[in-house]
Design an enzyme around this catalytic site. Structure first.
Site, mmCIF file in Angstrom:
data_model
loop_
_atom_site.group_PDB
_atom_site.id
_atom_site.type_symbol
_atom_site.label_atom_id
_atom_site.label_comp_id
_atom_site.label_asym_id
_atom_site.label_seq_id
_atom_site.Cartn_x
_atom_site.Cartn_y
_atom_site.Cartn_z
ATOM 1 N N SER A 140 49.995 -8.758 47.618
ATOM 2 C CA SER A 140 50.312 -8.220 46.012
ATOM 3 C C SER A 140 48.335 -8.272 45.916
ATOM 4 O O SER A 140 47.549 -8.787 46.685
ATOM 5 C CB SER A 140 50.856 -9.327 45.707
ATOM 6 N N TYR A 153 53.785 -18.484 47.439
ATOM 7 C CA TYR A 153 53.656 -17.449 46.607
ATOM 8 C C TYR A 153 52.091 -16.015 47.339
ATOM 9 O O TYR A 153 52.429 -15.377 48.168
ATOM 10 C CB TYR A 153 53.905 -16.892 45.201
HETATM 11 P P1 NAD Z 1 62.291 -7.677 41.745
HETATM 12 O O1 NAD Z 1 63.105 -8.977 41.429
HETATM 13 O O2 NAD Z 1 62.515 -6.827 41.133
HETATM 14 O O3 NAD Z 1 62.922 -6.695 43.044
HETATM 15 C C1 NAD Z 1 62.931 -7.667 44.243
HETATM 16 C C2 NAD Z 1 64.144 -7.105 45.326
HETATM 17 O O4 NAD Z 1 64.480 -8.301 46.428
HETATM 18 C C3 NAD Z 1 66.127 -8.082 44.651
HETATM 19 O O5 NAD Z 1 66.613 -6.577 44.669
HETATM 20 C C4 NAD Z 1 66.204 -9.119 44.804
HETATM 21 O O6 NAD Z 1 67.519 -9.204 45.121
HETATM 22 C C5 NAD Z 1 66.013 -8.939 46.623
HETATM 23 N N1 NAD Z 1 65.515 -9.814 47.814
HETATM 24 C C6 NAD Z 1 65.331 -11.590 47.373
HETATM 25 N N2 NAD Z 1 65.357 -12.264 48.155
HETATM 26 C C7 NAD Z 1 65.301 -11.140 49.309
HETATM 27 C C8 NAD Z 1 66.312 -11.007 50.941
HETATM 28 N N3 NAD Z 1 66.195 -13.021 51.230
HETATM 29 N N4 NAD Z 1 66.302 -10.829 51.426
HETATM 30 C C9 NAD Z 1 66.731 -9.683 51.438
HETATM 31 N N5 NAD Z 1 66.768 -9.122 49.729
HETATM 32 C C10 NAD Z 1 65.756 -10.391 48.896
HETATM 33 O O7 NAD Z 1 61.382 -7.864 42.431
HETATM 34 P P2 NAD Z 1 59.936 -6.829 43.065
HETATM 35 O O8 NAD Z 1 58.828 -6.984 41.201
HETATM 36 O O9 NAD Z 1 59.752 -5.365 42.832
HETATM 37 O O10 NAD Z 1 58.809 -7.191 44.373
HETATM 38 C C11 NAD Z 1 59.180 -6.409 44.881
HETATM 39 C C12 NAD Z 1 58.113 -7.542 45.062
HETATM 40 O O11 NAD Z 1 56.555 -6.828 45.637
HETATM 41 C C13 NAD Z 1 58.393 -8.478 46.457
HETATM 42 O O12 NAD Z 1 57.817 -8.321 47.369
HETATM 43 C C14 NAD Z 1 56.204 -8.864 45.606
HETATM 44 O O13 NAD Z 1 56.461 -10.414 45.605
HETATM 45 C C15 NAD Z 1 55.958 -7.771 45.612
HETATM 46 N N6 NAD Z 1 54.863 -7.561 44.368
HETATM 47 C C16 NAD Z 1 55.422 -7.530 42.551
HETATM 48 C C17 NAD Z 1 54.567 -7.349 42.055
HETATM 49 C C18 NAD Z 1 54.918 -7.538 40.096
HETATM 50 O O14 NAD Z 1 54.458 -7.708 39.778
HETATM 51 N N7 NAD Z 1 56.089 -6.624 40.158
HETATM 52 C C19 NAD Z 1 52.911 -7.747 41.534
HETATM 53 C C20 NAD Z 1 52.582 -7.652 42.969
HETATM 54 C C21 NAD Z 1 53.638 -8.002 44.414
#
Ligand code: NAD
Length: 258
Positions: A140, A153
């Protein structure tokens, strides 16, 4: 665009958001894709929507047996993994002084234990197959910067940089590369949920959270998109040599510049 033809890719947290977009882009680039998620129905639904023979499997990335079983099934049904995207993640917004220890441990388990367990399982298959591969960890902007109310986080996302560097060093003799993608804010369920939470903690409007917290330091006030992150993940998965390993690719509209 068949640059991943013949490759097997496993993406965690791929029932939703960024993981789903990456799994879909990989499938369109010719890879055989595993959609792994703790949400079993969501994984099956996403795999069906993605098509191209994508396989949905239930996997809690914090559970060693579920991770190892999921990788064993992947090898049986599709072949050894060439590309891992360790992407599963959640967010908890809380001042550090109010954060329950259980929430701290849960966050580190999902982000750090999950990255370790899935990387270990993927590397074992990459070594055994003799084909090497690409281990991509979802960091991130918070792998490089800090924000209030996100202690576990930010700590975990910083930690992924160290893990990727070790994988890069240990994996190099077997042709295994490892890199971290560092997205800025992308409008997924993870982010939509925290807009009202941050507004409450900071005592400001939701519009102000978007404009003055999330996007304040970008060069253009724009959200990063799912397509931006899928493109970065395609680039890293398809990169052919150890010239690009142990790095983080920051995709944030200039929020953080390395
Ligand atoms: P999201 O909530 O759309 O998707 C996350 C997915 O992870 C969900 O389908 C959830 O069921 C799954 N999950 C949660 N716990 C789990 C576990 N223990 N085992 C397996 N699956 C699990 O979120 P997103 O925004 O797509 O985030 C995905 C990644 O991107 C994360 O690591 C997040 O930290 C990172 N990220 C997101 C952003 C953003 O702005 N959305 C920015 C930087 C980093």
């Amino acid at each position: 665009m068949n640059e991943l033809q013949g490759k097997v890719a496993l993406v965690t947290g791929a029932a939703s958001g960024i993981g789903r977009a990456i799994a879909s882009a990989y499938a369109q680039a010719g890879a055989r894709v595993v959609v792994a998620d703790i949400a079993a129905e969501g994984a099956a639904e996403a795999a069906a929507a993605i098509g191209h023979g994508a396989l949905g499997i239930a996997m809690d990335v914090t559970d060693e047996a579920q991770v190892d079983d999921g990788f064993a099934r992947t090898r049986r049904e599709l072949g050894p993994v060439d590309i891992l995207v360790s992407n599963a993640g959640v967010q908890i917004i809380s001042p550090l002084v109010d954060l329950p220890f259980a929430d701290w441990k849960r966050m580190l388990a999902i982000h750090m234990d999950g990255a370790f367990l899935t990387s270990r399982a993927a590397m074992r298959q990459m070594v055994e197959s003799g084909r090497g591969g690409s281990v991509i960890l979802m960091g991130s902007a918070h792998s490089h910067v800090a924000s209030k109310f996100k202690a576990p986080y930010v700590a975990a996302k910083h930690g992924l940089l160290g893990l990727a560097r070790v994988i890069a060093k240990e994996g190099a003799p077997d042709g295994i590369r490892s890199n971290v993608i560092c997205p800025g804010f992308v409008r997924t369920p993870l982010v939509e949920k925290q807009i009202p939470e941050q507004a409450r903690e900071l005592g400001i409007s939701e519009d102000d959270v978007i404009r003055n917290v999330m996007l304040r330091d970008t060069v253009d006030g724009e959200f990063t998109t799912l397509e931006d992150i899928a493109d970065a993940a395609l680039f890293l998965a398809g990169f052919r040599s150890n010239a690009l390993t142990g790095q983080s690719l920051v995709v944030t509209h200039g929020w953080h510049m390395q």
